[in-house]
Motif scaffolding. Structure first.
Motif, PDB file in Angstrom:
ATOM      1  N   ASP A 193      10.135   8.163  34.451  1.00 37.13           N
ATOM      2  CA  ASP A 193       9.362   6.931  34.400  1.00 37.13           C
ATOM      3  C   ASP A 193       9.616   6.238  33.062  1.00 37.13           C
ATOM      4  O   ASP A 193      10.076   6.848  32.094  1.00 37.13           O
ATOM      5  N   ILE A 194       9.321   4.941  33.002  1.00 43.36           N
ATOM      6  CA  ILE A 194       9.681   4.144  31.847  1.00 43.36           C
ATOM      7  C   ILE A 194       8.978   4.617  30.570  1.00 43.36           C
ATOM      8  O   ILE A 194       9.557   4.598  29.483  1.00 43.36           O
ATOM      9  N   GLU A 195       7.722   5.095  30.687  1.00 40.82           N
ATOM     10  CA  GLU A 195       7.011   5.572  29.501  1.00 40.82           C
ATOM     11  C   GLU A 195       7.684   6.824  28.937  1.00 40.82           C
ATOM     12  O   GLU A 195       7.829   6.972  27.710  1.00 40.82           O
ATOM     13  N   THR A 196       8.081   7.731  29.831  1.00 41.17           N
ATOM     14  CA  THR A 196       8.758   8.948  29.373  1.00 41.17           C
ATOM     15  C   THR A 196      10.111   8.611  28.768  1.00 41.17           C
ATOM     16  O   THR A 196      10.498   9.146  27.724  1.00 41.17           O
ATOM     17  N   ALA A 197      10.847   7.713  29.423  1.00 46.81           N
ATOM     18  CA  ALA A 197      12.152   7.298  28.902  1.00 46.81           C
ATOM     19  C   ALA A 197      12.009   6.657  27.528  1.00 46.81           C
ATOM     20  O   ALA A 197      12.830   6.890  26.634  1.00 46.81           O
ATOM     21  N   GLU A 198      10.952   5.864  27.343  1.00 44.95           N
ATOM     22  CA  GLU A 198      10.698   5.235  26.055  1.00 44.95           C
ATOM     23  C   GLU A 198      10.491   6.297  24.972  1.00 44.95           C
ATOM     24  O   GLU A 198      11.021   6.191  23.861  1.00 44.95           O
ATOM     25  N   ALA A 199       9.727   7.352  25.312  1.00 40.62           N
ATOM     26  CA  ALA A 199       9.479   8.425  24.347  1.00 40.62           C
ATOM     27  C   ALA A 199      10.776   9.157  23.995  1.00 40.62           C
ATOM     28  O   ALA A 199      11.020   9.507  22.835  1.00 40.62           O
ATOM     29  N   VAL A 200      11.622   9.387  24.996  1.00 44.00           N
ATOM     30  CA  VAL A 200      12.900  10.075  24.764  1.00 44.00           C
ATOM     31  C   VAL A 200      13.785   9.262  23.826  1.00 44.00           C
ATOM     32  O   VAL A 200      14.383   9.790  22.874  1.00 44.00           O
ATOM     33  N   THR A 201      13.874   7.958  24.068  1.00 48.47           N
ATOM     34  CA  THR A 201      14.778   7.130  23.265  1.00 48.47           C
ATOM     35  C   THR A 201      14.303   6.944  21.830  1.00 48.47           C
ATOM     36  O   THR A 201      15.075   6.525  20.970  1.00 48.47           O
ATOM     37  N   GLN A 202      13.043   7.288  21.569  1.00 45.38           N
ATOM     38  CA  GLN A 202      12.522   7.145  20.205  1.00 45.38           C
ATOM     39  C   GLN A 202      12.982   8.272  19.284  1.00 45.38           C
ATOM     40  O   GLN A 202      12.867   8.152  18.057  1.00 45.38           O
ATOM     41  N   ILE A 203      13.499   9.373  19.842  1.00 47.73           N
ATOM     42  CA  ILE A 203      13.825  10.525  19.001  1.00 47.73           C
ATOM     43  C   ILE A 203      15.242  10.457  18.424  1.00 47.73           C
ATOM     44  O   ILE A 203      15.630  11.296  17.626  1.00 47.73           O
ATOM     45  N   GLY A 204      16.033   9.487  18.859  1.00 46.39           N
ATOM     46  CA  GLY A 204      17.392   9.390  18.343  1.00 46.39           C
ATOM     47  C   GLY A 204      18.365  10.253  19.130  1.00 46.39           C
ATOM     48  O   GLY A 204      17.968  11.176  19.842  1.00 46.39           O
ATOM     49  N   PHE A 205      19.655   9.963  18.997  1.00 48.75           N
ATOM     50  CA  PHE A 205      20.661  10.666  19.778  1.00 48.75           C
ATOM     51  C   PHE A 205      21.831  11.099  18.906  1.00 48.75           C
ATOM     52  O   PHE A 205      21.982  10.649  17.771  1.00 48.75           O
ATOM     53  N   VAL A 206      22.636  12.005  19.474  1.00 44.64           N
ATOM     54  CA  VAL A 206      23.944  12.317  18.900  1.00 44.64           C
ATOM     55  C   VAL A 206      24.976  11.944  19.949  1.00 44.64           C
ATOM     56  O   VAL A 206      24.681  11.915  21.143  1.00 44.64           O
ATOM     57  N   THR A 207      26.187  11.639  19.517  1.00 45.11           N
ATOM     58  CA  THR A 207      27.218  11.229  20.467  1.00 45.11           C
ATOM     59  C   THR A 207      28.159  12.386  20.777  1.00 45.11           C
ATOM     60  O   THR A 207      28.466  13.219  19.927  1.00 45.11           O
ATOM     61  N   ASN A 208      28.596  12.423  22.024  1.00 47.37           N
ATOM     62  CA  ASN A 208      29.657  13.332  22.455  1.00 47.37           C
ATOM     63  C   ASN A 208      30.914  12.486  22.530  1.00 47.37           C
ATOM     64  O   ASN A 208      31.026  11.610  23.390  1.00 47.37           O
ATOM     65  N   ALA A 209      31.846  12.701  21.592  1.00 48.73           N
ATOM     66  CA  ALA A 209      32.987  11.805  21.479  1.00 48.73           C
ATOM     67  C   ALA A 209      34.276  12.587  21.285  1.00 48.73           C
ATOM     68  O   ALA A 209      34.281  13.758  20.897  1.00 48.73           O
ATOM     69  N   SER A 210      35.382  11.920  21.585  1.00 48.78           N
ATOM     70  CA  SER A 210      36.703  12.515  21.372  1.00 48.78           C
ATOM     71  C   SER A 210      37.049  12.460  19.886  1.00 48.78           C
ATOM     72  O   SER A 210      36.362  11.816  19.097  1.00 48.78           O
ATOM     73  N   ALA A 211      38.152  13.099  19.527  1.00 54.42           N
ATOM     74  CA  ALA A 211      38.563  13.143  18.133  1.00 54.42           C
ATOM     75  C   ALA A 211      38.875  11.754  17.577  1.00 54.42           C
ATOM     76  O   ALA A 211      38.713  11.509  16.385  1.00 54.42           O
ATOM     77  N   ASP A 212      39.316  10.841  18.448  1.00 56.32           N
ATOM     78  CA  ASP A 212      39.639   9.496  17.976  1.00 56.32           C
ATOM     79  C   ASP A 212      38.477   8.529  18.105  1.00 56.32           C
ATOM     80  O   ASP A 212      38.636   7.317  17.954  1.00 56.32           O
ATOM     81  N   GLY A 213      37.281   9.061  18.384  1.00 58.05           N
ATOM     82  CA  GLY A 213      36.091   8.222  18.356  1.00 58.05           C
ATOM     83  C   GLY A 213      35.652   7.642  19.679  1.00 58.05           C
ATOM     84  O   GLY A 213      34.663   6.906  19.736  1.00 58.05           O
ATOM     85  N   LEU A 214      36.344   7.951  20.780  1.00 56.73           N
ATOM     86  CA  LEU A 214      35.929   7.449  22.083  1.00 56.73           C
ATOM     87  C   LEU A 214      34.655   8.174  22.519  1.00 56.73           C
ATOM     88  O   LEU A 214      34.630   9.399  22.633  1.00 56.73           O
ATOM     89  N   ILE A 215      33.586   7.415  22.731  1.00 58.78           N
ATOM     90  CA  ILE A 215      32.294   8.015  23.072  1.00 58.78           C
ATOM     91  C   ILE A 215      32.217   8.289  24.569  1.00 58.78           C
ATOM     92  O   ILE A 215      32.420   7.399  25.394  1.00 58.78           O
ATOM     93  N   TYR A 216      31.920   9.554  24.915  1.00 52.90           N
ATOM     94  CA  TYR A 216      31.748   9.942  26.304  1.00 52.90           C
ATOM     95  C   TYR A 216      30.288   9.801  26.750  1.00 52.90           C
ATOM     96  O   TYR A 216      30.001   9.383  27.874  1.00 52.90           O
TER      97      TYR A 216
END
Length: 298
Positions: A235-258
């Motif tokens: 739900d949108i309230e839960t998603a809002e709470a999740v997005t507030q904690i920040g993220f890390v990226t899963n990316a290739s060695a040349d910087g392409l974000i997966y």
């Protein structure tokens, strides 16, 4: 006939070191093998009937941390790399049909490589590739959350998860642009036979779709929380709470974000964490990069 069990592996280890300066006792070799298979003792290994799991395994994943600790406790005069290599070679010798991985990360890489090959050779995906004016495949990304398989899936049960990823095509600048990103969904299943023993992986490609061209001059019209809610089903309230904690990226060695990963462990109120855990038992919410295409701001 090659015997696939702990005793045979331990004997292979003892034989391999017999002529060296680091000759191991058979009892020590047995303890090391049990640790490599995720057990704190030989008795634990035997009680769990791991020999039966090992005999059926298509994948064996060495528990590097347990092995390191047991090597120190037994005062084995080998460094961790040497000890791990010794165990790995002995396991391979006694079970020639199994793939042996020296870490969870190596196991993940093997599964992702398997998925990438299956994706590229899938007929429906190939049809989508043919729709692109391209110069070949640039990248295939099918990220696997390995903790779901090696830790969360109960022993004796089957992991069945949906993997979402991308096929990126090289753009042919001499031809009209017709898209270069193909979104992929696949069902991956694999049996967890023992603590560190797994069956053969199986995959079904369930969805492939050429992404619509996105004009960078257009103003994105969707919020980050809405994009996460739409993709995850939260739900949108839960998603809002999740997005507030920040993220890390899963990316290739040349910087392409997966993908973008939100690690929700100990980051959310208890009631919100409970909701997230229902869909993401490991509390790691992974959002493919294409989901973020129309997001106003990350």
């Amino acid at each position: 006939m090659t015997m696939a069990n702990l005793s045979a592996i331990a004997y292979a280890i003892r034989s391999a070191t017999a002529a060296s300066d680091v000759s191991l006792k058979l009892s020590h070799a047995q303890q090391l093998v049990a640790a490599a298979f995720g057990h704190r003792s030989l008795a634990s290994y035997q009680a769990a009937k791991e020999d039966a799991a090992f005999a059926k395994a298509a994948h064996v994943v060495i528990d590097s941390e347990y092995l390191r600790q047991r090597g120190i406790e037994l005062a084995i005069p080998l460094d961790h790399h040497q000890l791990s290599s010794l165990i790995e070679q002995a396991v391979k010798a006694r079970h020639t049909k199994a793939k042996v991985h020296d870490s969870d990360e190596a196991f993940r890489d093997s599964l992702e490589s398997f998925l990438e090959v299956e994706v590229v050779y899938d007929d429906n995906v190939a049809a989508k590739m043919a729709m692109c004016n391209h110069e070949g495949v640039s990248e295939v990304a099918m990220p696997v959350d390995i903790t779901e398989i090696t830790e969360i899936t109960p022993i004796g049960q089957t992991y069945a998860g949906k993997i979402k990823g991308l096929v990126l095509m090289e753009i042919d600048t001499e031809r009209p642009y017709s898209g270069h990103e193909i979104r992929i969904e696949a069902n991956l299943s694999i049996d967890r036979l023992g603590y560190r023993c797994f069956g053969k992986e199986m995959v079904e490609i369930t969805y492939s779709q050429l992404s619509d061209y996105f004009d960078e001059n257009e103003s994105p019209s969707i919020s980050l929380a809405q994009a996460v809610a739409d993709f995850t089903g939260l739900d949108i309230e839960t998603a809002e709470a999740v997005t507030q904690i920040g993220f890390v990226t899963n990316a290739s060695a040349d910087g392409l974000i997966y993908s973008y990963i939100y690690d929700c462990n100990n980051q959310l109120p208890q009631e919100v964490e409970t909701i997230v855990r229902e869909s993401y038992p490991g509390l790691k919410v992974e959002i493919p990069a294409w989901v973020m295409e129309n997001v106003a701001s990350l």
